[in-house]
Write a protein that holds these residues in place. Structure first.
Motif, PDB file in Angstrom:
ATOM      1  N   TRP A  73     -18.386  11.912  30.053  1.00 12.62           N
ATOM      2  CA  TRP A  73     -18.381  13.062  29.157  1.00 12.62           C
ATOM      3  C   TRP A  73     -17.210  13.943  29.530  1.00 12.62           C
ATOM      4  CZ3 TRP A  73     -22.537  10.535  30.990  1.00 12.62           C
ATOM      5  CH2 TRP A  73     -23.452  10.092  30.049  1.00 12.62           C
TER       6      TRP A  73
ATOM      7  N   SER B  13     -15.165  16.940  30.339  1.00 14.56           N
ATOM      8  CA  SER B  13     -15.551  18.266  30.804  1.00 14.56           C
ATOM      9  C   SER B  13     -14.403  19.253  30.764  1.00 14.56           C
ATOM     10  CB  SER B  13     -16.122  18.195  32.221  1.00 14.56           C
ATOM     11  OG  SER B  13     -15.133  17.748  33.126  1.00 14.56           O
TER      12      SER B  13
ATOM     13  N   SER C 213     -13.452  14.030  33.344  1.00 16.99           N
ATOM     14  CA  SER C 213     -14.741  13.579  32.815  1.00 16.99           C
ATOM     15  C   SER C 213     -15.775  13.467  33.924  1.00 16.99           C
ATOM     16  CB  SER C 213     -14.591  12.214  32.143  1.00 16.99           C
ATOM     17  OG  SER C 213     -13.690  12.296  31.060  1.00 16.99           O
TER      18      SER C 213
END
Length: 141
Positions: A61, A63, A86
């Motif tokens: 994900w 960030s 990430s």
């Protein structure tokens, strides 16, 4: 890690922030810019963020992201990049650098766009990767 341990491993944080600001303006020497890149990589490693250099597939994900520059060993020069930070599936942190070519926009008089496009693409065909005709709206007026 406390501040003293951090400074031992990385150096004075105030100097580093000052170097980043100057580096953005490209007022640093080649050696200083290279030192800033190594220092930035060490800071990322201290915070547990490892750089992915291979072609392995990873799921994570996003960030954070920031503009960056990498040193190209083959050309012995710096290239523009975007660092993508990430968080992986198991909570690990990693970063990937996405290299992109520099670009700029040229504003033309209305109705002369195609003439300027034709001239630039003919004159600089061997120095530029591509030319695109893009309509933009000037929000300053």
């Amino acid at each position: 890690m406390n501040e003293d341990e951090f400074e031992k491993q990385v150096g004075n944080n105030d100097d580093f922030i000052e170097d980043i600001i100057l580096s953005a303006g490209r007022n640093l020497s080649f050696e200083k810019r290279l030192k800033c890149l190594h220092q930035s990589d060490r800071i990322d490693q201290l915070y547990g963020c490892l750089r992915c250099t291979g072609f392995e597939e990873r799921i994570g994900w996003l960030s954070n992201l920031q503009s960056y520059e990498l040193f190209n060993e083959e050309r012995r020069g710096f290239v523009s990049a975007l660092n993508l930070y990430s968080i992986g599936e198991v909570g690990d942190r990693f970063e990937v650098s996405l290299i992109y070519p520099p670009y700029f926009y040229v504003e033309t008089k209305l109705g002369r766009e195609k003439d300027v496009y034709a001239y630039l693409s003919k004159r600089y065909h061997n120095r530029c990767l591509s030319f695109d005709l893009i309509a933009k709206e000037d929000l300053g007026n």
